[in-house]
Design a protein around this motif. Structure first.
Motif, PDB file in Angstrom:
ATOM      1  N   SER A 171       0.790  -1.240   0.000  1.00  0.00           N
ATOM      2  CA  SER A 171       0.000   0.000   0.000  1.00  0.00           C
ATOM      3  C   SER A 171       0.819   1.285   0.000  1.00  0.00           C
ATOM      4  O   SER A 171       0.281   2.346  -0.317  1.00  0.00           O
ATOM      5  CB  SER A 171      -0.939   0.018   1.212  1.00  0.00           C
ATOM      6  OG  SER A 171      -0.199  -0.046   2.424  1.00  0.00           O
ATOM      7  N   LEU A 172       2.113   1.241   0.354  1.00  0.00           N
ATOM      8  CA  LEU A 172       2.879   2.483   0.438  1.00  0.00           C
ATOM      9  C   LEU A 172       3.106   3.077  -0.944  1.00  0.00           C
ATOM     10  O   LEU A 172       3.417   2.367  -1.904  1.00  0.00           O
ATOM     11  CB  LEU A 172       4.231   2.222   1.106  1.00  0.00           C
ATOM     12  CG  LEU A 172       4.201   1.881   2.599  1.00  0.00           C
ATOM     13  CD1 LEU A 172       5.617   1.654   3.125  1.00  0.00           C
ATOM     14  CD2 LEU A 172       3.515   2.984   3.394  1.00  0.00           C
ATOM     15  N   PRO A 173       2.973   4.401  -1.082  1.00  0.00           N
ATOM     16  CA  PRO A 173       3.121   5.019  -2.407  1.00  0.00           C
ATOM     17  C   PRO A 173       4.569   5.068  -2.870  1.00  0.00           C
ATOM     18  O   PRO A 173       5.500   5.082  -2.070  1.00  0.00           O
ATOM     19  CB  PRO A 173       2.581   6.435  -2.191  1.00  0.00           C
ATOM     20  CG  PRO A 173       2.837   6.715  -0.734  1.00  0.00           C
ATOM     21  CD  PRO A 173       2.638   5.389  -0.039  1.00  0.00           C
ATOM     22  N   SER A 174       4.740   5.079  -4.171  1.00  0.00           N
ATOM     23  CA  SER A 174       6.052   5.323  -4.764  1.00  0.00           C
ATOM     24  C   SER A 174       6.490   6.748  -4.448  1.00  0.00           C
ATOM     25  O   SER A 174       5.660   7.638  -4.237  1.00  0.00           O
ATOM     26  CB  SER A 174       5.977   5.125  -6.277  1.00  0.00           C
ATOM     27  OG  SER A 174       7.080   5.714  -6.935  1.00  0.00           O
ATOM     28  N   ALA A 175       7.802   6.967  -4.431  1.00  0.00           N
ATOM     29  CA  ALA A 175       8.327   8.318  -4.222  1.00  0.00           C
ATOM     30  C   ALA A 175       8.307   9.140  -5.510  1.00  0.00           C
ATOM     31  O   ALA A 175       8.676  10.319  -5.504  1.00  0.00           O
ATOM     32  CB  ALA A 175       9.748   8.246  -3.671  1.00  0.00           C
ATOM     33  N   LEU A 176       7.877   8.544  -6.607  1.00  0.00           N
ATOM     34  CA  LEU A 176       7.800   9.248  -7.882  1.00  0.00           C
ATOM     35  C   LEU A 176       6.692  10.292  -7.848  1.00  0.00           C
ATOM     36  O   LEU A 176       5.542   9.987  -7.522  1.00  0.00           O
ATOM     37  CB  LEU A 176       7.542   8.244  -9.006  1.00  0.00           C
ATOM     38  CG  LEU A 176       7.426   8.806 -10.418  1.00  0.00           C
ATOM     39  CD1 LEU A 176       8.748   9.395 -10.871  1.00  0.00           C
ATOM     40  CD2 LEU A 176       6.969   7.713 -11.382  1.00  0.00           C
ATOM     41  N   ASP A 177       7.036  11.522  -8.179  1.00  0.00           N
ATOM     42  CA  ASP A 177       6.051  12.609  -8.239  1.00  0.00           C
ATOM     43  C   ASP A 177       5.302  12.504  -9.565  1.00  0.00           C
ATOM     44  O   ASP A 177       5.890  12.653 -10.631  1.00  0.00           O
ATOM     45  CB  ASP A 177       6.767  13.958  -8.123  1.00  0.00           C
ATOM     46  CG  ASP A 177       5.792  15.126  -7.993  1.00  0.00           C
ATOM     47  OD1 ASP A 177       4.586  14.945  -8.251  1.00  0.00           O
ATOM     48  OD2 ASP A 177       6.247  16.230  -7.643  1.00  0.00           O
ATOM     49  N   GLU A 178       4.006  12.258  -9.518  1.00  0.00           N
ATOM     50  CA  GLU A 178       3.210  12.063 -10.727  1.00  0.00           C
ATOM     51  C   GLU A 178       2.488  13.329 -11.172  1.00  0.00           C
ATOM     52  O   GLU A 178       1.677  13.284 -12.101  1.00  0.00           O
ATOM     53  CB  GLU A 178       2.200  10.936 -10.495  1.00  0.00           C
ATOM     54  CG  GLU A 178       2.835   9.595 -10.163  1.00  0.00           C
ATOM     55  CD  GLU A 178       1.807   8.485 -10.008  1.00  0.00           C
ATOM     56  OE1 GLU A 178       0.604   8.729 -10.258  1.00  0.00           O
ATOM     57  OE2 GLU A 178       2.190   7.371  -9.630  1.00  0.00           O
ATOM     58  N   ASN A 179       2.769  14.456 -10.552  1.00  0.00           N
ATOM     59  CA  ASN A 179       2.056  15.702 -10.867  1.00  0.00           C
ATOM     60  C   ASN A 179       2.830  16.494 -11.926  1.00  0.00           C
ATOM     61  O   ASN A 179       3.937  16.970 -11.680  1.00  0.00           O
ATOM     62  CB  ASN A 179       1.890  16.533  -9.595  1.00  0.00           C
ATOM     63  CG  ASN A 179       0.916  17.680  -9.787  1.00  0.00           C
ATOM     64  OD1 ASN A 179       0.696  18.152 -10.904  1.00  0.00           O
ATOM     65  ND2 ASN A 179       0.327  18.127  -8.696  1.00  0.00           N
TER      66      ASN A 179
END
Length: 365
Positions: free
Chosen positions: A197-205
């Motif tokens: 469940s932990l999010p990737s550190a990749l900024d998708e914005n």
């Protein structure tokens, strides 16, 4: 106590650091030994011997004759042999022989203004990704807990976050159709995993990119590309690597593919994971920027991922939008002098999109 000094060496050199008590020796590019009390070394030191003690491998760090043969004269009993894998990076990545084991010790800056510093939340994500993919699933290096603390897998010392993983025996994945097929299959397995469940550190914005390249003549076209990108957070979420390519994959002797470098791994958009290679890797260039496209690699990767499943036009479009996003995200990573070349690569890559679609619309070959 043994002190380890990192030296400024060429990134292509095999940087073997032989560590002795009270003295450091630098072996540079197989040319012999350079002895001294820190001459030519960084003023800041990181005591890796002390760091390894947290994993129960302090005084045990000794092995003989593990350096390349040309340097073996510099190796004596009771010395620690450490291979610095990225001597030009602000991150510490070291191959360590400890007792009968072989490990990778990573140190990620905890502070600084060079863009490499990471907070504890990110490091917790790194450790969790290794626990999930490595210790549980078996397609990444296992991570080891700090001695005496079964649930602690990282620590903050000397301005770095440190964690210890296993060293994966095998060969680096190559940019061949056979290996790209294996990578595609591995990516499909990765994206199908459940229970994380932990999010990737990749900024998708994409909003962050609109401030870039205001002085460049290609700015209007650049912004138009951004306008056409979707909100990737709105598409199916799965476990992603975020830097999926042969450079981060090892093939074990039994033929299994294993992912390494999970620094930004976690839940994210699979189209960003899939798209990375379609411009960043499959566009090849010479020193004078003659560009070519590896359709054979792209087809092999798609066949590994989709198998006999027909690729829809919508799916194909999202994959390429992911490719554009990932390429743009790297356009400031290589310095101002590389921006125009990277823009040229982006435009060339996009020009290959229709031809690749014709090759794959009836199913990857």
């Amino acid at each position: 106590m043994t002190e380890l000094f990192f030296s400024h060496m060429d990134a292509d050199a095999s940087a073997w650091l032989i560590v002795r008590r009270k003295k450091s020796i630098r072996i540079s590019s197989g040319a012999g030994c350079e002895k001294g009390e820190g001459q030519g070394m960084y003023p800041e030191t990181v005591n890796l011997h002390e760091i390894m003690e947290y994993w129960g491998h302090g005084e045990k760090l000794s092995r003989k004759s593990l350096a390349p043969a040309s340097d073996s004269a510099c190796v004596e009993a009771q010395e620690t042999v450490i291979k610095c894998l990225r001597p030009d990076s602000p991150r510490i990545v070291a191959e360590v022989w400890a007792g009968e084991g072989r490990y990778i010790l990573k140190g990620i800056p905890a502070a600084g203004d060079d863009g490499e510093a990471r907070g504890e939340q990110t490091i917790r994500g790194n450790a969790s990704a290794h626990l999930f993919l490595g210790n549980r699933i078996g397609i990444a290096p296992r991570i080891f807990p700090v001695e005496g603390h079964d649930e602690i897998y990282y620590l903050n010392r000397n301005g770095y976050w440190f964690y210890l993983t296993e060293y994966i025996e095998g060969r680096p994945m190559q940019a061949t159709p056979e290996d790209e097929f294996l990578l595609g299959r591995l990516a499909r397995r990765l994206h199908s995993l459940k229970g994380y469940s932990l999010p990737s550190a990749l900024d998708e914005n994409k909003r962050q990119f609109y401030e870039w390249f205001r002085e460049k003549p290609f700015k209007p076209e650049f912004d138009a590309l951004l306008d056409g990108l979707p909100d990737f957070a709105g598409y199916d979420r799965c476990f992603i690597h975020s830097d999926l390519g042969p450079h981060n994959t090892i093939i074990r002797e039994n033929g299994e593919a294993v992912l390494v470098d999970l620094d930004d791994a976690g839940m994210g958009s699979r189209y960003l994971d899939l798209g990375w290679a379609f411009i960043m890797q499959f566009v090849e260039h010479t020193e004078n920027m003659r560009l070519s496209y590896r359709f054979d690699l792209a087809q092999a990767f798609l066949k590994g991922y989709y198998g006999t499943e027909r690729l829809s036009e919508k799916e194909y479009e999202l994959l390429w939008q992911g490719a554009v996003y990932m390429h743009i995200s790297y356009m400031q990573s290589y310095g101002p002098g590389a921006v125009d070349s990277l823009w040229k690569i982006l435009r060339f890559g996009l020009a290959q999109k229709p031809r690749l679609w014709e090759m794959t619309k009836n199913g990857p070959r």
